[in-house]
Design a protein around this motif. Structure first.
Motif, mmCIF file in Angstrom:
data_model
loop_
_atom_site.group_PDB
_atom_site.id
_atom_site.type_symbol
_atom_site.label_atom_id
_atom_site.label_comp_id
_atom_site.label_asym_id
_atom_site.label_seq_id
_atom_site.Cartn_x
_atom_site.Cartn_y
_atom_site.Cartn_z
ATOM 1 N N UNK A 2 0.819 -1.200 0.000
ATOM 2 C CA UNK A 2 0.000 0.000 0.000
ATOM 3 C C UNK A 2 0.856 1.255 0.000
ATOM 4 N N UNK A 3 0.195 2.397 -0.308
ATOM 5 C CA UNK A 3 0.900 3.677 -0.272
ATOM 6 C C UNK A 3 1.260 4.009 1.162
ATOM 7 N N UNK A 4 2.326 4.773 1.329
ATOM 8 C CA UNK A 4 2.789 5.152 2.655
ATOM 9 C C UNK A 4 1.863 6.211 3.226
ATOM 10 N N UNK A 5 1.245 5.956 4.396
ATOM 11 C CA UNK A 5 0.344 6.958 4.968
ATOM 12 C C UNK A 5 1.125 8.141 5.513
ATOM 13 N N UNK A 173 4.187 -12.104 12.211
ATOM 14 C CA UNK A 173 2.969 -12.813 12.627
ATOM 15 C C UNK A 173 1.727 -12.114 12.062
ATOM 16 N N UNK A 174 1.743 -10.780 12.103
ATOM 17 C CA UNK A 174 0.606 -10.013 11.583
ATOM 18 C C UNK A 174 0.493 -10.159 10.068
ATOM 19 N N UNK A 175 1.638 -10.156 9.390
ATOM 20 C CA UNK A 175 1.627 -10.312 7.931
ATOM 21 C C UNK A 175 1.048 -11.675 7.552
ATOM 22 N N UNK A 176 1.449 -12.715 8.282
ATOM 23 C CA UNK A 176 0.931 -14.055 8.018
ATOM 24 C C UNK A 176 -0.576 -14.115 8.253
ATOM 25 N N UNK A 177 -1.066 -13.232 9.129
ATOM 26 C CA UNK A 177 -2.499 -13.192 9.424
ATOM 27 C C UNK A 177 -3.263 -12.340 8.420
ATOM 28 N N UNK A 178 -2.545 -11.786 7.430
ATOM 29 C CA UNK A 178 -3.206 -11.029 6.380
ATOM 30 C C UNK A 178 -3.116 -9.522 6.484
ATOM 31 N N UNK A 179 -2.374 -9.006 7.464
ATOM 32 C CA UNK A 179 -2.225 -7.555 7.617
ATOM 33 C C UNK A 179 -1.210 -7.040 6.597
ATOM 34 N N UNK A 181 1.940 -5.331 5.100
ATOM 35 C CA UNK A 181 3.255 -5.222 5.748
ATOM 36 C C UNK A 181 3.532 -3.864 6.396
ATOM 37 N N UNK A 182 3.220 -2.770 5.698
ATOM 38 C CA UNK A 182 3.467 -1.447 6.277
ATOM 39 C C UNK A 182 2.565 -1.192 7.476
ATOM 40 N N UNK A 183 1.311 -1.614 7.381
ATOM 41 C CA UNK A 183 0.388 -1.447 8.497
ATOM 42 C C UNK A 183 0.827 -2.286 9.688
ATOM 43 N N UNK A 184 1.363 -3.496 9.413
ATOM 44 C CA UNK A 184 1.851 -4.356 10.489
ATOM 45 C C UNK A 184 3.007 -3.691 11.229
ATOM 46 N N UNK A 192 7.039 2.909 9.919
ATOM 47 C CA UNK A 192 7.393 1.881 8.940
ATOM 48 C C UNK A 192 8.878 1.904 8.636
ATOM 49 N N UNK A 193 9.359 0.832 8.012
ATOM 50 C CA UNK A 193 10.782 0.765 7.662
ATOM 51 C C UNK A 193 11.139 1.817 6.619
ATOM 52 N N UNK A 194 10.174 2.196 5.779
ATOM 53 C CA UNK A 194 10.436 3.219 4.764
ATOM 54 C C UNK A 194 10.689 4.563 5.430
ATOM 55 N N UNK A 195 9.862 4.908 6.398
ATOM 56 C CA UNK A 195 10.038 6.174 7.114
ATOM 57 C C UNK A 195 11.361 6.198 7.884
ATOM 58 N N UNK A 196 11.708 5.078 8.503
ATOM 59 C CA UNK A 196 12.941 5.037 9.278
ATOM 60 C C UNK A 196 14.162 5.112 8.372
ATOM 61 N N UNK A 197 14.082 4.494 7.191
ATOM 62 C CA UNK A 197 15.191 4.578 6.240
ATOM 63 C C UNK A 197 15.422 6.022 5.811
ATOM 64 N N UNK A 198 14.356 6.764 5.573
ATOM 65 C CA UNK A 198 14.490 8.165 5.190
ATOM 66 C C UNK A 198 15.050 8.995 6.344
ATOM 67 N N UNK A 199 14.575 8.713 7.552
ATOM 68 C CA UNK A 199 15.077 9.436 8.727
ATOM 69 C C UNK A 199 16.560 9.154 8.939
#
Length: 293
Positions: A2-5, A173-179, A181-184, A192-199
């Motif tokens: 999904x898009x980054x919120x 665990x959340x991803x395996x449950x269908x969440x 990845x970014x929301x998990x 998210x890992x994207x935000x932390x990479x930018x920071x």
């Protein structure tokens, strides 16, 4: 994916708190040893040094951080390993290899953590290779910056795993449950890992192109690095498909989603009807590079 919120104030605070814990980023020992070997001879071409460094996200990040530090006061931001090596010289690169900690960024406290981080490293290298190939195809994006952003686009995952307040096991665990990845990640770590990479990129003094280029989810309208983001986004998906192909090379898998991000295809002016050919050639580029590593 999904898009980054958009981050709210609380999320920005969490990102800043995590980024403040990043004191140094470690490297893979075999890369350190290779750099020391190459730098011991003045006859070794610069291309050999670049080849030794670019396979490791950890060392690449540290080298770029050093080149862009206030100590060197370079006239412009350095955005590629080749530029960093040229500006710093072999002596400085060797000194960095000797002084940086040899703690392996991609080794965890358990076998499960180690396997996960090694998988991220392999995916990062595959994405970098494919991103550079794609940039060469479209000719509107720097191939070197595309490679670097591909190499660093998962660095936030490793940082979350190392300095986050919870275990990344909870995310999986959340991803395996269908969440999603970014929301998990948001549910477990508050970012998210994207935000932390930018920071992390901002903290390390990276040029804007590298800070924004790791945003491999839809960056939204009017982003001047949209093409770079698109290269990494498409390469990220092709790297996933390459791994799935290796995992199922002896069987037919018809259920694999081979679609590429539509926003990224538009950004690079690629025809959606060429998707299958693009994927096949991208996977071939990854496979060719793996034979050389």
């Amino acid at each position: 994916m999904s898009a980054l919120p958009a981050a709210n104030d609380n999320e920005n605070e969490r990102i800043a708190r995590l980024a403040s814990r990043i004191n140094e980023i470690a490297v893979l020992p075999h890369v350190v040893f290779k750099v020391l070997e190459i730098s011991s001879s003045t006859d070794t071409p610069a291309s050999a040094m670049e080849k030794a460094i670019i396979i490791d996200p950890g060392f690449s990040s540290k080298l770029l951080m050093l080149a862009n530090s206030a100590y060197y006061s370079l006239p412009r931001k350095v955005s590629s390993i080749r530029e960093a090596t040229t500006f710093l010289g072999y002596k400085a690169v060797r000194q960095l290899a000797m002084t940086v900690g040899l703690f392996d960024l991609f080794v965890g406290k358990t076998d499960k953590e180690s396997l996960r981080r090694r998988a991220w490293w392999r995916h990062s290298v595959d994405t970098a290779v494919c991103s550079r190939w794609l940039a060469g195809e479209v000719k509107t994006v720097s191939t070197e910056e595309a490679y670097t952003c591909g190499l660093l686009h998962y660095i936030g995952k490793t940082l979350l795993d190392r300095i986050g307040d919870a275990s990344y096991d909870l995310v999986e665990d959340k991803i395996e449950a269908g969440v999603d990845p970014l929301e998990a990640e948001m549910q477990v770590f508050g970012c998210t890992h994207v935000e932390l990479a930018r920071a992390a990129g901002r903290k390390w003094g990276f040029p804007e192109s590298l800070i924004e280029g790791v945003l491999y989810v839809d960056p939204g309208p009017d982003n001047k690095f949209e093409g770079l983001c698109a290269c990494v986004a498409i390469a990220n998906k092709i790297a996933d498909l390459a791994l799935l192909g290796r995992a199922h090379e002896d069987e037919e898998v018809d259920s694999i989603d081979r679609s590429l991000p539509e926003w990224a295809l538009r950004a690079l002016e690629l025809d959606a009807e060429q998707t299958h050919d693009l994927i096949d050639r991208g996977i071939a580029a990854i496979g060719s590079a793996q034979m050389q590593i």
